[in-house]
Design an enzyme around this catalytic site. Structure first.
Site, PDB file in Angstrom:
ATOM      1  N   GLU A 177      -0.570   8.369  -8.046  1.00  0.00           N
ATOM      2  CA  GLU A 177       0.324   8.952  -9.061  1.00  0.00           C
ATOM      3  C   GLU A 177      -0.360  10.051  -9.870  1.00  0.00           C
ATOM      4  O   GLU A 177      -0.982   9.769 -10.906  1.00  0.00           O
ATOM      5  CB  GLU A 177       0.846   7.851 -10.007  1.00  0.00           C
ATOM      6  N   LYS A 219       3.428   9.062  -5.812  1.00  0.00           N
ATOM      7  CA  LYS A 219       4.317   8.898  -6.974  1.00  0.00           C
ATOM      8  C   LYS A 219       4.124  10.116  -7.876  1.00  0.00           C
ATOM      9  O   LYS A 219       3.265  10.111  -8.772  1.00  0.00           O
ATOM     10  CB  LYS A 219       3.987   7.593  -7.707  1.00  0.00           C
TER      11      LYS A 219
HETATM   12  P1  13P Z   1       8.248   6.408 -16.068  1.00  0.00           P
HETATM   13  O1  13P Z   1       9.279   6.420 -14.957  1.00  0.00           O
HETATM   14  O2  13P Z   1       8.753   5.845 -17.337  1.00  0.00           O
HETATM   15  O3  13P Z   1       7.569   7.734 -16.195  1.00  0.00           O
HETATM   16  O4  13P Z   1       7.130   5.367 -15.615  1.00  0.00           O
HETATM   17  C1  13P Z   1       6.644   5.440 -14.334  1.00  0.00           C
HETATM   18  C2  13P Z   1       5.255   4.985 -14.298  1.00  0.00           C
HETATM   19  O5  13P Z   1       4.930   4.066 -13.597  1.00  0.00           O
HETATM   20  C3  13P Z   1       4.253   5.674 -15.132  1.00  0.00           C
HETATM   21  O6  13P Z   1       2.971   5.349 -14.703  1.00  0.00           O
END
Ligand code: 13P
Length: 342
Positions: A177, A219
């Site tokens: 991510e 992500k």
């Molecule tokens: P949000 O969709 O609220 O941005 O959270 C996703 C997430 O896992 C952040 O690390």
């Protein structure tokens, strides 16, 4: 676990137009959101809230995986069932956030570096033993005056790749991510350029460190104008920019692009994902899916507000968002669903 098993987990997480529920807010983040709603900031309140989520009837029809926080993994439902088992019983694959948070980066004011690599190999072994099947690590990139720096992008990309390699070694599917934040006045074009640079660097590091692209999920942020930008582009323009950017830098072997919501409203997160699938689903090599935190949970958290008597209606609010995003994966989301829930 073999690489084949990791690939199978990735495939299962993107199957049947489902997506991932991120319910892994760290204690400080969860407490901040609870405080705004007047909910007590206690470990028991975290537990009760997460029990409300995982016991939502039919959640597994729309949600393939749930990302848990370490505290939750060590808690049980009010019936004494460990959360990991409760998630599995709901037909959902359990995962866990394993980074230790984004900290101020030395020598780089305004930028963050994600920590948590020390001791990670042993922690991953424990998580695998506890039945968790995938992991998440979030890096944060800020757009601003002269930012992001190459140093910040390179350091975070390297940490993401080291984390991903350790996960694959431990038999946990890594969710990678890199989040370019929405805060700021930057344009869609600026977000495009930074996101392209970040993803290019991340995949270069993943390649250098031998991470199998088939056995991971990405992500990312969507390519969006900053929250304070005067021009807020339509969902179709966001969809086009995001897909164009990703086609340049995300290998076709990656099974899924699981967007974070990043502070978008729940409706915008659904309509932008929908626009991507309407316009491009048959033309891209990866699933265009979701791994939302706030965009799935926020209405449910507000409805719950810490009251046991609100559980059923809060669960309906959560299910409503999950259904809207399942529809968005199919390119079948309509604004009317927000009213009827159908
Ligand atoms: P949000 O969709 O609220 O941005 O959270 C996703 C997430 O896992 C952040 O690390």
């Amino acid at each position: 676990m073999t690489n084949q098993a990791l690939v199978a987990t990735a495939q299962a997480l993107v199957a049947d137009d489902k997506g991932i529920l991120a319910m892994d807010e760290s204690n400080p983040t969860c407490n901040k959101r609870f405080a705004r709603l007047g909910i007590p900031q206690t470990s028991e309140a975290h537990r009760a809230y997460r029990e409300m989520i995982v016991t939502t009837p039919s959640l597994g029809a729309c949600i393939s995986g749930a990302i848990l926080y370490d505290e939750t993994i060590r808690q049980t439902t009010s019936e004494g069932i460990p959360f990991v088992q409760a998630v599995i019983a709901a037909g959902i694959i359990p995962g866990v956030k394993v980074d230790a948070g984004a900290k101020d980066m030395a020598g780089h004011p305004g930028e963050k570096i994600t920590e948590g690599l020390d001791g990670l190999r042993d922690r991953l072994k424990d998580y695998a033993r506890l039945g968790l099947r995938f992991a998440k690590w979030r890096a944060v990139i800020v757009i601003g005056d002269g930012l992001p720096s190459r140093a910040c992008i390179e350091a975070n990309a390297q940490a993401l790749a080291r984390y991903a390699a350790l996960c694959q070694e431990a038999g946990l599917l890594p969710i990678v991510e890199p989040e370019v934040l929405m805060d700021g006045e930057h344009s869609l074009a600026q977000c495009f350029a930074v996101t392209e640079q970040v993803l290019h660097t991340v995949f270069k590091q993943l390649y250098t460190q031998g991470v199998l692209p088939e056995a991971m999920l990405l992500k990312p942020n969507m390519v969006l104008p900053g929250l304070s930008c005067s021009r807020q582009d339509a969902a179709e323009a966001v969809a086009q920019a995001t897909v164009r950017c990703f086609l340049r830098v995300v290998p076709a072997a990656v099974p899924g692009v699981m967007f974070l919501s990043g502070g978008q409203s729940a409706e915008l997160a659904s309509s932008r994902l929908n626009a991507m699938n309407v316009g491009f689903k048959s033309r891209v090599p990866w699933a265009l899916s979701f791994s939302y935190g706030r965009a799935l949970q926020q209405p449910a958290m507000e409805t719950w507000a810490g009251q046991g008597t609100n559980v059923k209606v809060a669960q309906q609010a959560l299910l409503q968002r999950a259904r809207c995003n399942l529809a968005a994966r199919r390119g079948e989301y309509r604004a009317a669903m927000e009213v009827t829930g159908s």
